[in-house]
Design a protein around this motif. Sequence first.
Motif, short mmCIF file in Angstrom:
data_model
loop_
_atom_site.label_atom_id
_atom_site.label_comp_id
_atom_site.label_asym_id
_atom_site.label_seq_id
_atom_site.Cartn_x
_atom_site.Cartn_y
_atom_site.Cartn_z
N LYS A 93 -16.58 70.85 49.73
CA LYS A 93 -16.18 71.41 48.62
C LYS A 93 -14.85 72.16 48.50
O LYS A 93 -14.16 72.22 47.54
CB LYS A 93 -17.30 72.57 48.36
N VAL A 94 -14.47 72.95 49.65
CA VAL A 94 -13.20 73.49 49.76
C VAL A 94 -12.08 72.56 49.91
O VAL A 94 -11.24 72.85 49.05
CB VAL A 94 -13.18 74.58 51.04
N MET A 95 -12.10 71.57 50.55
CA MET A 95 -11.06 70.82 50.70
C MET A 95 -10.85 69.86 49.28
O MET A 95 -9.71 69.75 48.84
CB MET A 95 -11.21 69.61 51.92
N PHE A 96 -11.87 69.34 48.74
CA PHE A 96 -11.77 68.69 47.55
C PHE A 96 -11.21 69.52 46.38
O PHE A 96 -10.66 68.88 45.63
CB PHE A 96 -13.12 67.86 47.17
N ALA A 97 -11.64 70.75 46.32
CA ALA A 97 -11.21 71.72 45.28
C ALA A 97 -9.77 72.04 45.65
O ALA A 97 -8.94 71.90 44.59
CB ALA A 97 -12.10 73.15 45.50
N LEU A 98 -9.36 72.19 46.90
CA LEU A 98 -7.80 72.08 47.28
C LEU A 98 -7.08 70.90 46.61
O LEU A 98 -6.03 71.01 46.12
CB LEU A 98 -7.65 72.51 48.46
N GLN A 99 -7.62 69.71 47.11
CA GLN A 99 -6.98 68.44 46.41
C GLN A 99 -7.02 68.73 45.13
O GLN A 99 -5.94 68.04 44.55
CB GLN A 99 -7.95 67.16 46.84
N ASP A 100 -7.82 68.82 44.23
CA ASP A 100 -7.84 68.79 42.68
C ASP A 100 -6.71 69.92 42.25
O ASP A 100 -5.83 69.59 41.36
CB ASP A 100 -9.07 69.31 42.09
N LYS A 101 -6.51 70.95 43.14
CA LYS A 101 -5.61 72.13 42.61
C LYS A 101 -4.09 71.56 42.84
O LYS A 101 -3.32 71.86 41.87
CB LYS A 101 -5.82 73.34 43.47
N ILE A 102 -3.97 71.05 43.87
CA ILE A 102 -2.70 70.44 44.17
C ILE A 102 -2.31 69.41 43.22
O ILE A 102 -1.11 69.35 42.63
CB ILE A 102 -2.57 70.11 45.65
N LEU A 103 -3.24 68.43 42.99
CA LEU A 103 -2.87 67.39 42.09
C LEU A 103 -2.46 67.90 40.56
O LEU A 103 -1.79 67.39 39.86
CB LEU A 103 -3.88 66.33 42.27
N GLU A 104 -3.26 68.98 40.31
CA GLU A 104 -2.97 69.38 39.17
C GLU A 104 -1.76 70.37 39.01
O GLU A 104 -1.13 70.26 37.92
CB GLU A 104 -4.29 70.68 38.84
N ILE A 105 -1.21 70.85 40.17
CA ILE A 105 -0.04 71.54 40.17
C ILE A 105 0.99 70.67 39.99
O ILE A 105 2.17 70.83 38.92
CB ILE A 105 0.21 72.37 41.40
N VAL A 106 0.97 69.25 40.33
CA VAL A 106 2.08 68.26 40.34
C VAL A 106 1.81 67.41 38.89
O VAL A 106 2.36 66.49 38.84
CB VAL A 106 2.26 67.30 41.53
N LYS A 107 0.77 67.96 38.22
CA LYS A 107 0.52 67.15 36.96
C LYS A 107 0.20 65.62 37.00
O LYS A 107 0.77 64.90 36.54
CB LYS A 107 1.42 67.48 35.93
#
Length: 151
Positions: free
Chosen positions: A134-148
Amino acid sequence: MIKFNLTGLVDMLNVDAKKIIKKITKAVNKEFKLKTKHVASFIIVDNDAIHELNKHYRHIDAPTDVISFAGIDGLEEEERGLPFELGDIFINKDRVISQAQDYGHSEVREFAFLVTHGLLHLLGYDHIEKEDEKVMFALQDKILEIVKISR
């Protein structure tokens, strides 16, 4: 601050690998507030090469999409500091193409996902346990969102 090396079958990708890795490392640097210098190596390989790596190092006789060899494997969180050389990330160019088709998104998105996933492994994240996933996948989503870069 994470810098990177990029080698392997880069010319066989349909994406601008250097540009994508640069965007993601910049987002990771900002998200983790990294100030010291670190290096991650990205190696683009094909199904056969990653199959051999997976068989030899993970004892899984099949190709996969990404394999990370982290410089901090096996250390407890409170003991680890990030080494200068974070490790190596092998990305399977064949899986970038096939998984993008399977998941119905672009090769850019799939490559960016694998870069992010591999980089988080180098930073000590894993997804073996449900809570860690959950922690890792949330971070993945956040980073991909930051880079659009989204699906």
